[in-house]
Write a protein that holds these residues in place. Structure first.
Motif, mmCIF file in Angstrom:
data_model
loop_
_atom_site.group_PDB
_atom_site.id
_atom_site.type_symbol
_atom_site.label_atom_id
_atom_site.label_comp_id
_atom_site.label_asym_id
_atom_site.label_seq_id
_atom_site.Cartn_x
_atom_site.Cartn_y
_atom_site.Cartn_z
ATOM 1 N N GLU A 66 41.203 35.331 18.934
ATOM 2 C CA GLU A 66 41.671 34.438 17.997
ATOM 3 C C GLU A 66 40.636 34.164 16.930
ATOM 4 O O GLU A 66 41.106 33.935 15.735
ATOM 5 N N LYS A 67 39.253 34.038 17.183
ATOM 6 C CA LYS A 67 38.401 33.554 16.234
ATOM 7 C C LYS A 67 37.410 34.751 15.631
ATOM 8 O O LYS A 67 36.817 34.510 14.544
ATOM 9 N N ILE A 68 37.324 35.790 16.495
ATOM 10 C CA ILE A 68 36.278 36.755 16.156
ATOM 11 C C ILE A 68 36.924 37.939 15.870
ATOM 12 O O ILE A 68 36.647 38.473 14.528
ATOM 13 N N MET A 69 37.765 38.499 16.376
ATOM 14 C CA MET A 69 38.346 39.852 16.094
ATOM 15 C C MET A 69 39.951 40.192 16.773
ATOM 16 O O MET A 69 39.733 40.152 17.923
ATOM 17 N N ALA A 70 40.713 40.719 16.257
ATOM 18 C CA ALA A 70 42.016 41.073 16.582
ATOM 19 C C ALA A 70 41.977 42.153 17.729
ATOM 20 O O ALA A 70 40.961 42.969 17.424
ATOM 21 N N GLU A 71 42.749 42.121 18.813
ATOM 22 C CA GLU A 71 42.676 43.097 19.700
ATOM 23 C C GLU A 71 42.827 44.678 19.156
ATOM 24 O O GLU A 71 42.426 45.549 19.856
ATOM 25 N N ASP A 72 43.762 44.877 18.304
ATOM 26 C CA ASP A 72 43.977 46.162 17.661
ATOM 27 C C ASP A 72 43.047 46.577 16.535
ATOM 28 O O ASP A 72 43.496 47.733 16.022
ATOM 29 N N THR A 73 41.939 46.122 16.479
ATOM 30 C CA THR A 73 41.126 46.584 15.534
ATOM 31 C C THR A 73 40.139 47.638 16.085
ATOM 32 O O THR A 73 39.789 47.553 17.280
ATOM 33 N N GLU A 74 39.993 48.796 15.370
ATOM 34 C CA GLU A 74 39.439 49.892 15.647
ATOM 35 C C GLU A 74 37.942 49.797 15.557
ATOM 36 O O GLU A 74 37.547 49.240 14.687
ATOM 37 N N VAL A 75 36.915 49.864 16.793
ATOM 38 C CA VAL A 75 35.587 49.541 16.455
ATOM 39 C C VAL A 75 34.849 50.549 17.230
ATOM 40 O O VAL A 75 35.241 51.426 18.031
ATOM 41 N N VAL A 76 33.434 50.666 16.877
ATOM 42 C CA VAL A 76 32.485 51.591 17.441
ATOM 43 C C VAL A 76 31.763 50.689 18.218
ATOM 44 O O VAL A 76 31.292 49.314 18.094
ATOM 45 N N ALA A 77 31.649 50.890 19.824
ATOM 46 C CA ALA A 77 31.084 49.891 20.852
ATOM 47 C C ALA A 77 30.031 50.670 21.555
ATOM 48 O O ALA A 77 30.320 51.736 21.970
ATOM 49 N N VAL A 78 28.958 49.670 21.804
ATOM 50 C CA VAL A 78 27.892 50.514 22.762
ATOM 51 C C VAL A 78 27.735 49.454 24.011
ATOM 52 O O VAL A 78 27.371 48.063 23.626
ATOM 53 N N SER A 79 27.855 49.656 25.118
ATOM 54 C CA SER A 79 27.703 48.843 26.239
ATOM 55 C C SER A 79 26.451 49.164 27.002
ATOM 56 O O SER A 79 25.949 50.253 27.087
ATOM 57 N N MET A 80 25.694 48.186 27.289
ATOM 58 C CA MET A 80 24.426 48.152 28.380
ATOM 59 C C MET A 80 24.485 47.112 29.532
ATOM 60 O O MET A 80 24.681 46.071 29.053
ATOM 61 N N ARG A 81 24.355 47.522 30.560
ATOM 62 C CA ARG A 81 24.244 46.640 31.811
ATOM 63 C C ARG A 81 23.034 46.062 31.769
ATOM 64 O O ARG A 81 21.936 46.611 31.519
ATOM 65 N N VAL A 82 23.006 44.680 32.314
ATOM 66 C CA VAL A 82 21.729 44.209 32.629
ATOM 67 C C VAL A 82 21.384 43.879 33.964
ATOM 68 O O VAL A 82 22.335 43.122 34.572
ATOM 69 N N MET A 83 20.253 44.429 34.599
ATOM 70 C CA MET A 83 20.197 44.022 36.141
ATOM 71 C C MET A 83 19.102 43.281 36.436
ATOM 72 O O MET A 83 18.119 43.156 35.727
ATOM 73 N N GLY A 84 19.314 42.429 37.295
ATOM 74 C CA GLY A 84 18.252 41.313 37.721
ATOM 75 C C GLY A 84 18.650 39.996 38.041
ATOM 76 O O GLY A 84 19.988 39.849 38.307
ATOM 77 N N MET A 85 18.028 38.974 38.296
ATOM 78 C CA MET A 85 18.570 37.773 38.476
ATOM 79 C C MET A 85 19.444 37.104 37.708
ATOM 80 O O MET A 85 20.764 36.467 37.885
ATOM 81 N N GLU A 86 19.611 37.660 36.163
ATOM 82 C CA GLU A 86 20.421 37.091 35.305
ATOM 83 C C GLU A 86 21.070 38.088 34.605
ATOM 84 O O GLU A 86 21.100 38.807 33.718
ATOM 85 N N SER A 87 22.108 38.743 35.517
ATOM 86 C CA SER A 87 22.750 39.962 35.154
ATOM 87 C C SER A 87 24.021 39.860 34.349
ATOM 88 O O SER A 87 24.801 38.783 34.395
ATOM 89 N N GLY A 88 24.397 40.766 33.730
ATOM 90 C CA GLY A 88 25.849 40.797 32.781
ATOM 91 C C GLY A 88 25.932 41.884 32.118
ATOM 92 O O GLY A 88 25.259 43.271 32.362
ATOM 93 N N ASN A 89 26.569 41.983 31.165
ATOM 94 C CA ASN A 89 26.720 43.248 30.360
ATOM 95 C C ASN A 89 26.767 43.066 28.747
ATOM 96 O O ASN A 89 27.444 42.028 28.436
ATOM 97 N N PHE A 90 25.924 43.468 28.008
ATOM 98 C CA PHE A 90 25.836 43.493 26.644
ATOM 99 C C PHE A 90 26.794 44.549 26.032
ATOM 100 O O PHE A 90 26.910 45.765 26.438
ATOM 101 N N LEU A 91 27.484 44.122 24.838
ATOM 102 C CA LEU A 91 28.579 45.014 24.302
ATOM 103 C C LEU A 91 28.348 44.660 22.629
ATOM 104 O O LEU A 91 28.411 43.631 22.214
ATOM 105 N N PHE A 92 27.513 45.868 22.199
ATOM 106 C CA PHE A 92 27.411 45.716 20.627
ATOM 107 C C PHE A 92 28.710 46.360 19.856
ATOM 108 O O PHE A 92 29.336 47.254 20.196
ATOM 109 N N VAL A 93 29.059 45.658 18.962
ATOM 110 C CA VAL A 93 30.733 45.924 18.418
ATOM 111 C C VAL A 93 30.467 45.813 16.770
ATOM 112 O O VAL A 93 29.965 44.896 16.365
ATOM 113 N N THR A 94 30.955 46.987 16.361
ATOM 114 C CA THR A 94 30.808 47.163 14.831
ATOM 115 C C THR A 94 32.034 47.840 14.448
ATOM 116 O O THR A 94 32.409 48.541 15.158
#
Length: 199
Positions: free
Chosen positions: A54-82
């Motif tokens: 609703e606030k950032i980007m529509a679902e059907d927008t074509e993008v280039v994305a790069v993902s990187m996982r983070v391991m450790g105590m504070e884990s998650g997933n980074f997703l770079f989008v442009t």
């Protein structure tokens, strides 16, 4: 949850961390490519999954994305989008003048850019909290934004609804290039970080 659960002080701390990481990333990129590159963090937000569309980007927008996982105590997933257009500018920024570009070179340049940015953020956080954080190898995808974000959630069944969005603004050769870096944390990670920071 949404960002209203977090105080302005907590969001300011996150932005300061992002600014430190962004400054370090800009320095590293400038040294790597031999050109002056600046990187600002104009905004940082914490949104629910559905709010992003609703606030950032529509679902059907074509993008280039790069993902990187983070391991450790504070884990998650980074997703770079442009956008593809901005990705092309970033590739030119990363490559020497006159180089004949190929898909392989373009993917490699964008992946290395994201690797530098994410590593810079993790190093800033690690130094502040004395944490050991390890990131995965970057993985690049070109697809619709909704499909990429959904897949990032499905990669790990335990990811939280909260998403931290860091707006990145690169300045190169007189042009400003916008992108977003999404951090999809496992449940409780953001609260844990705030507790360790003391805010």
């Amino acid at each position: 949850m949404n960002k209203s659960l977090y105080s302005s002080l907590q969001l300011d701390v996150l932005k300061e961390l992002a600014n430190i990481g962004g400054g370090n990333a800009a320095t590293a990129i400038s040294q790597l490519v031999g050109k002056f590159v600046n990187m600002n963090v104009p905004t940082i937000d914490i949104l629910d999954y559905n709010e992003i569309y609703e606030k950032i980007m529509a679902e059907d927008t074509e993008v280039v994305a790069v993902s990187m996982r983070v391991m450790g105590m504070e884990s998650g997933n980074f997703l770079f989008v442009t956008t593809p257009k901005n990705a092309e500018i970033l590739v030119r920024m990363m490559m020497p003048e006159g180089v004949q570009l190929s898909d392989e070179l373009e993917y490699s340049a964008i992946s290395e850019l994201v690797n530098i940015v994410v590593t810079s953020y993790l190093n800033a956080l690690s130094r502040m909290l004395d944490l050991s954080l390890i990131s995965s190898v970057p993985a690049l995808t070109v697809d619709m934004f909704g499909a990429i974000l959904s897949y990032a959630y499905m990669e790990s069944e335990q990811y939280d609804d909260q998403v931290m969005i860091i707006k990145n603004e690169f300045t190169y050769d007189g042009a400003k290039v916008e992108s977003s870096l999404y951090f999809i944390p496992k449940p409780g990670v953001l609260d844990s970080l705030f507790k360790q920071i003391g805010v």
